[in-house]
Design an enzyme around this catalytic site. Structure first.
Site, PDB file in Angstrom:
ATOM      1  N   GLN A 125      -4.630   3.906 -13.017  1.00 53.81           N
ATOM      2  CA  GLN A 125      -5.333   3.584 -14.255  1.00 53.81           C
ATOM      3  C   GLN A 125      -5.276   2.084 -14.556  1.00 53.81           C
ATOM      4  O   GLN A 125      -6.276   1.451 -14.871  1.00 53.81           O
ATOM      5  CB  GLN A 125      -4.744   4.386 -15.410  1.00 53.81           C
TER       6      GLN A 125
ATOM      7  N   CYS B 179      -0.088   2.995 -11.295  1.00 53.57           N
ATOM      8  CA  CYS B 179      -1.049   2.036 -10.724  1.00 53.57           C
ATOM      9  C   CYS B 179      -2.529   2.349 -10.917  1.00 53.57           C
ATOM     10  O   CYS B 179      -3.297   1.449 -11.253  1.00 53.57           O
ATOM     11  CB  CYS B 179      -0.777   1.878  -9.230  1.00 53.57           C
TER      12      CYS B 179
ATOM     13  N   PHE C 199       0.810  -1.223   0.000  1.00 55.06           N
ATOM     14  CA  PHE C 199       0.000   0.000   0.000  1.00 55.06           C
ATOM     15  C   PHE C 199       0.842   1.272   0.000  1.00 55.06           C
ATOM     16  O   PHE C 199       0.304   2.356   0.197  1.00 55.06           O
ATOM     17  CB  PHE C 199      -0.945   0.008   1.211  1.00 55.06           C
TER      18      PHE C 199
ATOM     19  N   ARG D 222       5.746   7.513 -14.866  1.00 51.59           N
ATOM     20  CA  ARG D 222       4.796   6.598 -15.499  1.00 51.59           C
ATOM     21  C   ARG D 222       3.377   7.164 -15.401  1.00 51.59           C
ATOM     22  O   ARG D 222       2.911   7.493 -14.331  1.00 51.59           O
ATOM     23  CB  ARG D 222       4.881   5.208 -14.844  1.00 51.59           C
TER      24      ARG D 222
ATOM     25  N   PHE E 169       4.865  12.370 -11.773  1.00 51.75           N
ATOM     26  CA  PHE E 169       3.415  12.272 -11.581  1.00 51.75           C
ATOM     27  C   PHE E 169       2.970  12.816 -10.229  1.00 51.75           C
ATOM     28  O   PHE E 169       1.804  13.115 -10.019  1.00 51.75           O
ATOM     29  CB  PHE E 169       2.912  10.842 -11.820  1.00 51.75           C
TER      30      PHE E 169
HETATM   31  P1  NAD Z   1       8.779  -1.740 -11.510  1.00 50.19           P
HETATM   32  O1  NAD Z   1       8.595  -1.847 -12.968  1.00 50.19           O
HETATM   33  O2  NAD Z   1       9.428  -0.515 -10.933  1.00 50.19           O
HETATM   34  O3  NAD Z   1       9.604  -2.991 -10.968  1.00 50.19           O
HETATM   35  C1  NAD Z   1       9.406  -4.306 -11.380  1.00 50.19           C
HETATM   36  C2  NAD Z   1      10.769  -4.972 -11.500  1.00 50.19           C
HETATM   37  O4  NAD Z   1      10.574  -6.366 -11.693  1.00 50.19           O
HETATM   38  C3  NAD Z   1      11.598  -4.488 -12.701  1.00 50.19           C
HETATM   39  O5  NAD Z   1      12.841  -3.992 -12.237  1.00 50.19           O
HETATM   40  C4  NAD Z   1      11.774  -5.748 -13.570  1.00 50.19           C
HETATM   41  O6  NAD Z   1      13.013  -5.795 -14.219  1.00 50.19           O
HETATM   42  C5  NAD Z   1      11.621  -6.839 -12.540  1.00 50.19           C
HETATM   43  N1  NAD Z   1      11.253  -8.144 -13.100  1.00 50.19           N
HETATM   44  C6  NAD Z   1      10.276  -8.428 -13.991  1.00 50.19           C
HETATM   45  N2  NAD Z   1      10.224  -9.761 -14.215  1.00 50.19           N
HETATM   46  C7  NAD Z   1      11.185 -10.329 -13.453  1.00 50.19           C
HETATM   47  C8  NAD Z   1      11.617 -11.668 -13.247  1.00 50.19           C
HETATM   48  N3  NAD Z   1      10.997 -12.676 -13.843  1.00 50.19           N
HETATM   49  N4  NAD Z   1      12.645 -11.883 -12.406  1.00 50.19           N
HETATM   50  C9  NAD Z   1      13.258 -10.853 -11.779  1.00 50.19           C
HETATM   51  N5  NAD Z   1      12.883  -9.568 -11.921  1.00 50.19           N
HETATM   52  C10 NAD Z   1      11.859  -9.298 -12.750  1.00 50.19           C
HETATM   53  O7  NAD Z   1       7.331  -1.911 -10.886  1.00 50.19           O
HETATM   54  P2  NAD Z   1       6.821  -1.373  -9.459  1.00 50.19           P
HETATM   55  O8  NAD Z   1       6.331   0.028  -9.565  1.00 50.19           O
HETATM   56  O9  NAD Z   1       7.812  -1.732  -8.416  1.00 50.19           O
HETATM   57  O10 NAD Z   1       5.518  -2.267  -9.277  1.00 50.19           O
HETATM   58  C11 NAD Z   1       5.624  -3.666  -9.040  1.00 50.19           C
HETATM   59  C12 NAD Z   1       4.271  -4.185  -8.635  1.00 50.19           C
HETATM   60  O11 NAD Z   1       3.834  -3.543  -7.424  1.00 50.19           O
HETATM   61  C13 NAD Z   1       3.154  -3.910  -9.650  1.00 50.19           C
HETATM   62  O12 NAD Z   1       2.274  -4.987  -9.636  1.00 50.19           O
HETATM   63  C14 NAD Z   1       2.461  -2.680  -9.103  1.00 50.19           C
HETATM   64  O13 NAD Z   1       1.117  -2.602  -9.505  1.00 50.19           O
HETATM   65  C15 NAD Z   1       2.571  -2.907  -7.610  1.00 50.19           C
HETATM   66  N6  NAD Z   1       2.547  -1.697  -6.796  1.00 50.19           N
HETATM   67  C16 NAD Z   1       3.194  -0.572  -7.207  1.00 50.19           C
HETATM   68  C17 NAD Z   1       3.185   0.562  -6.388  1.00 50.19           C
HETATM   69  C18 NAD Z   1       3.879   1.812  -6.829  1.00 50.19           C
HETATM   70  O14 NAD Z   1       3.640   2.855  -6.220  1.00 50.19           O
HETATM   71  N7  NAD Z   1       4.747   1.761  -7.824  1.00 50.19           N
HETATM   72  C19 NAD Z   1       2.540   0.525  -5.145  1.00 50.19           C
HETATM   73  C20 NAD Z   1       1.924  -0.649  -4.755  1.00 50.19           C
HETATM   74  C21 NAD Z   1       1.933  -1.758  -5.575  1.00 50.19           C
END
Ligand code: NAD
Length: 471
Positions: free
Chosen positions: A274, A272, A158, A342, A334
């Site tokens: 959208q 997230c 969260f 993003r 953003f």
């Molecule tokens: P991100 O793109 O910053 O990070 C994801 C990472 O995973 C990337 O560095 C990618 O290279 C790596 N990855 C992908 N496939 C892989 C694999 N098979 N093995 C190893 N590494 C791998 O994304 P994020 O913003 O950290 O979001 C990740 C998840 O968390 C999403 O589902 C998102 O919806 C959720 N989320 C994001 C936020 C936010 O504020 N960004 C908040 C809560 C939840």
């Protein structure tokens, strides 16, 4: 000693694993990623993401109980608990394209876990995933298990970017969903004992798997819905002479509503909101719930409308054309305190202005020039507003300059758009800015952070969201 492996070293995986390492000195935490450049940045002085407080936490733990590595298989093999925080973007092609979550990264992580594991594991869904994803993951793991047992838990994150470290150190809640069998309950207790190192027990909520998965989508949808609701009111305010800040102040004081997420703005962004609402829409449609799907679709439509309304306001205020005019864009991320662009509303607003042939001079304290040029290159980029804001084919990135401070950005400009609520934009010397601008000098405050009366005294023509323009 318990060993944790975090798969995915992004905005969620990096900070969450770092805080676990900080708060649980007796746990070894390895964060792995397939991106070599990301991992080498985590191991350097310049971390791959900007988050207040993150650098201090990483410095404190890195080399002790926290490590960053591309050796995904080794660390997965050694771990007792595996947090999967890989990206789950919106599918861009095939069934459900434009709405459904793309679980390719998740599936490949699950297959790799099954491939390399030689002992029982707890696999934690940290990523935001569609409800019932755990069922699919379980199948992939079970069919490749080689006698190994997996417990899948849903532990959605969260945190908000910009306040991630504070959110992780003092979470308002930690949600753990697991299956109701004794093995599932045992796994919940094990994960709970990790968080219990710093999170008070009454903030740890346990549910079944499906409630936990759906709660995360619901959480984001409800927050985005509040923003779209107040933004819809802002349009009505402008049409009627009401002021949205006064209206939102009344709503904020309603103890049944509370004060958060009621600031009118140019629109919400981030990776997230959208994507998660689209995902919810897709799930509703897949379950035949078309009216419910339509309800959530409107939240996104209002957000798109808010961005195009802002561009239209800029263009119509500036005598119906911005062609050849220099417009300063202050803020591109953003939201403040993050370098993340993003789905930032700045992308659509800038593209809309470029579509009207404006020249943009952009300044953001944390976003790099490369990132901005990439975000604004028209080639292959999905365009959200085909009707209102179609860019012309002659648009080139030459119309965009990224500069090092707000004074340079605004020099000789005809207008200023504030697109991110960075604190430093509140303390700029606006008299100096005004003196160096073309006249009449316009300010369009897309975040409602400026003192409108003071700016008007200086001589600016000011538009802030949800207030009439003072022409
Ligand atoms: P991100 O793109 O910053 O990070 C994801 C990472 O995973 C990337 O560095 C990618 O290279 C790596 N990855 C992908 N496939 C892989 C694999 N098979 N093995 C190893 N590494 C791998 O994304 P994020 O913003 O950290 O979001 C990740 C998840 O968390 C999403 O589902 C998102 O919806 C959720 N989320 C994001 C936020 C936010 O504020 N960004 C908040 C809560 C939840």
């Amino acid at each position: 000693m318990v060993k944790i492996c975090g798969i995915g070293a992004g905005y969620v995986g990096g900070p969450t694993m770092a805080v676990i390492a900080l708060k649980c000195p007796s746990i070894e935490v390895a964060v792995v990623d397939i991106s070599h450049s990301r991992i080498s940045a985590w191991n350097s002085q310049k971390l791959p993401i900007y988050e207040p407080g993150l650098e201090e936490v990483v410095k404190q733990c890195r080399g002790k109980n926290l490590l960053f590595s591309t050796d995904v298989e080794k660390h997965v093999h050694e771990a007792d608990i595996i947090f999967v925080s890989v990206n789950t973007p919106t599918k861009i092609r095939g069934l459900g394209a434009g709405k459904a979550a793309d679980l390719t990264y998740w599936e490949s992580a699950a297959r790799m876990i099954a491939d390399v594991s030689k002992s029982n594991k707890i696999v934690v869904e940290k990523s935001t995933v569609p409800v019932r994803t755990a069922e699919a993951i379980e199948k992939i793991l079970a069919h490749n298990s080689k006698g190994i047992k997996y417990q899948i838990l849903s532990n959605p994150e969260f945190l908000s970017e910009g306040t991630a470290i504070q959110d992780l150190l003092k979470p308002d809640r930690v949600l753990i969903g697991g299956n109701e069998e004794p093995e599932g309950q045992k796994a919940i207790l094990k994960l709970k004992s990790v968080y219990a190192n710093w999170v008070p027990e009454d903030r740890i909520i346990t549910t079944n798997l499906w409630s936990a998965e759906l709660s995360k989508l619901a959480d984001n949808a409800f927050m985005a819905q509040r923003i779209s609701s107040i933004n819809a009111m802002s349009a009505l305010c402008e049409a009627t002479g009401a002021e949205v800040s006064q209206v939102s102040n009344v709503l904020c004081k309603n103890t049944k509503l509370g004060p958060k997420y009621l600031n009118a703005s140019v629109g919400f962004g981030g990776s997230c909101f959208q994507k998660d609402i689209l995902n919810l829409v897709y799930i509703c449609e897949s379950n035949g719930l078309m009216e419910v799907a339509n309800y959530w679709k409107e939240v996104i439509k209002v957000n798109d409308y808010q961005k195009s309304r802002f561009v239209n306001k800029v263009v119509t205020s500036m005598f119906n054309t911005v062609s050849g005019k220099k417009i300063a864009i202050l803020g591109f991320a953003f939201k403040k305190d993050t370098s993340d662009t993003r789905k930032t509303p700045a992308i659509d607003v800038c593209k809309g202005l470029l579509g009207d042939n404006a020249c943009l001079s952009i300044y953001d304290p944390r976003v790099t020039e490369d990132q901005i040029q990439k975000d604004l290159s028209m080639d292959g980029v999905e365009w959200d507003h085909p009707i209102h804001l179609q860019p012309t084919s002659s648009t080139t990135v030459k119309q965009v300059n990224v500069v090092g401070d707000a004074y340079e950005a605004t020099k000789d400009a005809h207008g200023i758009c504030i697109l991110t609520e960075w604190d430093e934009f509140k303390t700029i010397d606006y008299q100096r800015v005004f003196d160096n601008m073309q006249k009449p000098a316009f300010i369009f405050d897309g975040r409602n952070i400026l003192n409108v009366d003071k700016l008007r005294e200086i001589g600016f023509i000011v538009y802030s969201i949800g207030r009439p323009l003072d022409q």
